[in-house]
Design a protein around this motif. Structure first.
Motif, PDB file in Angstrom:
ATOM      1  N   TYR A 176       3.044  -3.353   3.616  1.00  0.00           N
ATOM      2  CA  TYR A 176       2.535  -4.857   3.245  1.00  0.00           C
ATOM      3  C   TYR A 176       1.064  -4.991   3.926  1.00  0.00           C
ATOM      4  O   TYR A 176       1.375  -4.865   5.476  1.00  0.00           O
ATOM      5  N   VAL A 177       0.108  -5.606   2.623  1.00  0.00           N
ATOM      6  CA  VAL A 177      -0.600  -6.500   3.694  1.00  0.00           C
ATOM      7  C   VAL A 177      -0.511  -7.511   2.816  1.00  0.00           C
ATOM      8  O   VAL A 177      -0.565  -7.859   1.348  1.00  0.00           O
ATOM      9  N   MET A 178      -1.153  -8.498   4.135  1.00  0.00           N
ATOM     10  CA  MET A 178      -1.284  -9.641   3.293  1.00  0.00           C
ATOM     11  C   MET A 178      -2.900 -10.568   3.570  1.00  0.00           C
ATOM     12  O   MET A 178      -3.080  -9.968   4.910  1.00  0.00           O
ATOM     13  N   TRP A 179      -3.501 -10.730   2.645  1.00  0.00           N
ATOM     14  CA  TRP A 179      -5.106 -11.304   2.926  1.00  0.00           C
ATOM     15  C   TRP A 179      -4.287 -13.062   2.677  1.00  0.00           C
ATOM     16  O   TRP A 179      -3.699 -13.453   1.889  1.00  0.00           O
ATOM     17  N   PHE A 180      -5.382 -13.472   3.116  1.00  0.00           N
ATOM     18  CA  PHE A 180      -5.716 -14.961   2.891  1.00  0.00           C
ATOM     19  C   PHE A 180      -6.677 -15.838   3.251  1.00  0.00           C
ATOM     20  O   PHE A 180      -7.136 -15.482   4.099  1.00  0.00           O
ATOM     21  N   HIS A 181      -7.009 -16.835   3.031  1.00  0.00           N
ATOM     22  CA  HIS A 181      -8.013 -17.857   3.534  1.00  0.00           C
ATOM     23  C   HIS A 181      -7.624 -18.530   4.716  1.00  0.00           C
ATOM     24  O   HIS A 181      -6.904 -18.777   5.138  1.00  0.00           O
ATOM     25  N   LYS A 238      -6.319   1.317  -5.814  1.00  0.00           N
ATOM     26  CA  LYS A 238      -7.615   0.608  -6.019  1.00  0.00           C
ATOM     27  C   LYS A 238      -7.064  -1.330  -6.024  1.00  0.00           C
ATOM     28  O   LYS A 238      -6.824  -1.546  -6.709  1.00  0.00           O
ATOM     29  N   ALA A 239      -7.491  -1.394  -4.734  1.00  0.00           N
ATOM     30  CA  ALA A 239      -7.373  -3.015  -4.570  1.00  0.00           C
ATOM     31  C   ALA A 239      -8.694  -3.895  -4.292  1.00  0.00           C
ATOM     32  O   ALA A 239      -9.451  -3.467  -4.321  1.00  0.00           O
ATOM     33  N   TYR A 240      -8.378  -5.051  -4.897  1.00  0.00           N
ATOM     34  CA  TYR A 240     -10.002  -6.060  -4.029  1.00  0.00           C
ATOM     35  C   TYR A 240      -9.548  -7.468  -4.306  1.00  0.00           C
ATOM     36  O   TYR A 240      -8.669  -7.705  -4.259  1.00  0.00           O
ATOM     37  N   HIS A 241     -10.703  -7.771  -3.280  1.00  0.00           N
ATOM     38  CA  HIS A 241     -10.279  -9.039  -3.092  1.00  0.00           C
ATOM     39  C   HIS A 241     -10.702 -10.385  -3.451  1.00  0.00           C
ATOM     40  O   HIS A 241     -12.403 -10.194  -4.086  1.00  0.00           O
ATOM     41  N   ILE A 242     -10.544 -10.994  -4.558  1.00  0.00           N
ATOM     42  CA  ILE A 242     -11.321 -12.179  -5.225  1.00  0.00           C
ATOM     43  C   ILE A 242     -11.514 -13.777  -4.624  1.00  0.00           C
ATOM     44  O   ILE A 242     -10.538 -14.205  -4.519  1.00  0.00           O
ATOM     45  N   ASN A 265       0.935  -1.412   0.035  1.00  0.00           N
ATOM     46  CA  ASN A 265       0.206  -0.123  -0.394  1.00  0.00           C
ATOM     47  C   ASN A 265       0.847   1.667   0.167  1.00  0.00           C
ATOM     48  O   ASN A 265       2.017   1.985   0.839  1.00  0.00           O
ATOM     49  N   LYS A 266       1.092   1.661  -1.501  1.00  0.00           N
ATOM     50  CA  LYS A 266       1.897   2.900  -0.960  1.00  0.00           C
ATOM     51  C   LYS A 266       1.298   4.210   0.012  1.00  0.00           C
ATOM     52  O   LYS A 266       1.869   5.120  -0.375  1.00  0.00           O
ATOM     53  N   THR A 283     -10.769  -1.463   1.102  1.00  0.00           N
ATOM     54  CA  THR A 283     -10.508   0.267   2.003  1.00  0.00           C
ATOM     55  C   THR A 283      -9.202   0.437   1.480  1.00  0.00           C
ATOM     56  O   THR A 283      -8.021  -0.308   1.267  1.00  0.00           O
ATOM     57  N   ASP A 284      -9.572   1.286   1.471  1.00  0.00           N
ATOM     58  CA  ASP A 284      -8.041   2.317   0.710  1.00  0.00           C
ATOM     59  C   ASP A 284      -6.739   1.589   1.475  1.00  0.00           C
ATOM     60  O   ASP A 284      -5.448   1.327   0.529  1.00  0.00           O
ATOM     61  N   ASP A 285      -6.442   1.285   2.674  1.00  0.00           N
ATOM     62  CA  ASP A 285      -5.302   1.228   4.006  1.00  0.00           C
ATOM     63  C   ASP A 285      -5.547  -0.893   3.197  1.00  0.00           C
ATOM     64  O   ASP A 285      -4.763  -1.110   3.776  1.00  0.00           O
ATOM     65  N   TYR A 286      -6.244  -1.192   2.323  1.00  0.00           N
ATOM     66  CA  TYR A 286      -6.803  -2.418   1.909  1.00  0.00           C
ATOM     67  C   TYR A 286      -6.639  -3.201   3.023  1.00  0.00           C
ATOM     68  O   TYR A 286      -6.594  -4.542   3.001  1.00  0.00           O
TER      69      TYR A 286
END
Length: 370
Positions: A124-129, A215-219, A118-119, A234-237
């Motif tokens: 650094y943002v980590m997403w996971f199931h 913009k970031a998207y969670h699929i 996130n600039k 969101t803006d902060d991911y």
């Protein structure tokens, strides 16, 4: 003489080990053992790759031997590379918790980690199931963690089901039959959506995509894996805005991998057959929310009907090369998860259409031959 032979054998073995560890690779060999800088098979399954400051960082599920199966006993492993062939072990970026009441307690199921930068926040943002320990695949949550450093350590923030109480956004051209009506749900998939509406939608196999505008998207697979959701972050991911669309409802797609080329969004996924491979499927759209057009199986040739034995996890744009995208898939081995192999194959384009064919061995010069 026997002692001499033993010493000779030990010296030869040591030299072979050193040469193996430090041998530099210059090509990809899909499905084969892939040693890191320590000579150990890379342990980053279901992963994704982030390019940052001249290096690629590969994040994936760390598997263990001894019958743990799909349980997370260690966490998310990180590797780095400058050339994509040779990878340095950067250690565990996100550790599971020894606290038994933590969402990410040791023994939970933590799958398909993806990291984005996130600039604005410089994090650094980590997403996971995430599936809670001892609940098999009942929880169906999205988890998020952040770090100030690309290779970690990452701090777990929260897990939850996205978009509680919110109805989908419908792109122009969405057929009426695909619009949700919770007064009179149509079919199993819509029924699952309405069932979960108050508490949030299920979030299983997933990826994260950052668009050109930041913009970031969670699929993710939702509605008991029957439908994909494309949800704005969101803006902060680190959360969801509530704007999301449903893709290919009721057709059971998982393992999404999303990328953008010449203004067109592409998505590769798979059917839902557990750990058994099935035909890949791909979609395209001119808007991230859709409508997405289904195009069938991008794989061609022998074993295309089982995606060459693998399942999609990520599509990697190669830096410094035009129209260079690598299809990344996992060849799962559920009985010995640590032995899972990686299938990296070049994507070939014909206009806006794509093809993926098997290659025993290849390198990045493949993209130079247009």
């Amino acid at each position: 003489m026997k002692l001499f032979n033993k010493v000779k054998y030990l010296i030869c073995s040591l030299l072979l080990s050193v040469l193996t560890v430090h041998a530099q690779r210059s090509s990809f060999t899909p499905g084969e053992i892939w040693p890191d800088d320590k000579g150990v098979h890379i342990n980053a399954h279901g992963g994704g790759i982030l390019y940052q400051k001249g290096k690629y960082y590969w994040f994936g599920e760390h598997k263990v031997a001894g019958g743990a199966g799909n349980k997370a006993m260690v966490g998310v492993h990180c590797y780095s590379s400058k050339d994509l062939y040779n990878w340095k072990d950067e250690g565990i970026a996100l550790k599971v918790s020894e606290d038994t009441i933590s969402d990410i307690a040791k023994g939970c199921i933590l799958e398909r980690p993806k990291v984005v930068y996130n600039k604005k926040t410089k994090k650094y943002v980590m997403w996971f199931h995430l599936e809670l320990r001892g609940q098999s695949y009942k929880a169906a949550r999205a988890g998020v963690a952040t770090s100030n450093n690309v290779n970690g350590p990452y701090t777990f923030i929260k897990s939850y089901r996205p978009n509680a109480g919110i109805m989908p956004f419908y792109p122009t051209g969405t057929p009426e039959e695909e619009k949700v009506n919770c007064v009179n749900p149509k079919g199993r998939s819509e029924g699952f959506f309405c069932r979960d509406l108050p508490g949030g939608q299920m979030a299983r196999d997933m990826t994260v995509f950052v668009d050109d505008d930041g913009k970031a998207y969670h699929i993710f697979s939702s509605e008991e894996n029957a439908t994909l959701h494309v949800a704005e972050l969101t803006d902060d991911y680190t959360g969801h805005t509530g704007k999301f669309s449903r893709v290919y409802p009721g057709k059971s797609t998982e393992a999404p991998a999303v990328f953008k080329r010449n203004g067109v969004y592409y998505m590769i996924g798979s059917g839902t057959t557990g750990w058994a491979p099935n035909p890949a499927r791909w979609f395209s759209a001119t808007s991230i929310y859709g409508p997405w057009t289904y195009h069938g199986n991008p794989c061609i040739g022998e074993k295309a009907e089982i995606t060459f034995g693998g399942q999609s996890t990520h599509v990697l744009p190669v830096q410094g090369k035009k129209d260079a995208f690598i299809f990344i898939a996992d060849k799962w081995t559920p009985k010995d998860a640590i032995d899972g192999r990686y299938l990296w194959l070049p994507i070939k384009f014909n206009g806006n259409n794509m093809e993926i064919s098997w290659k025993e061995k290849w390198d990045l010069t493949t993209f130079d031959a247009k």
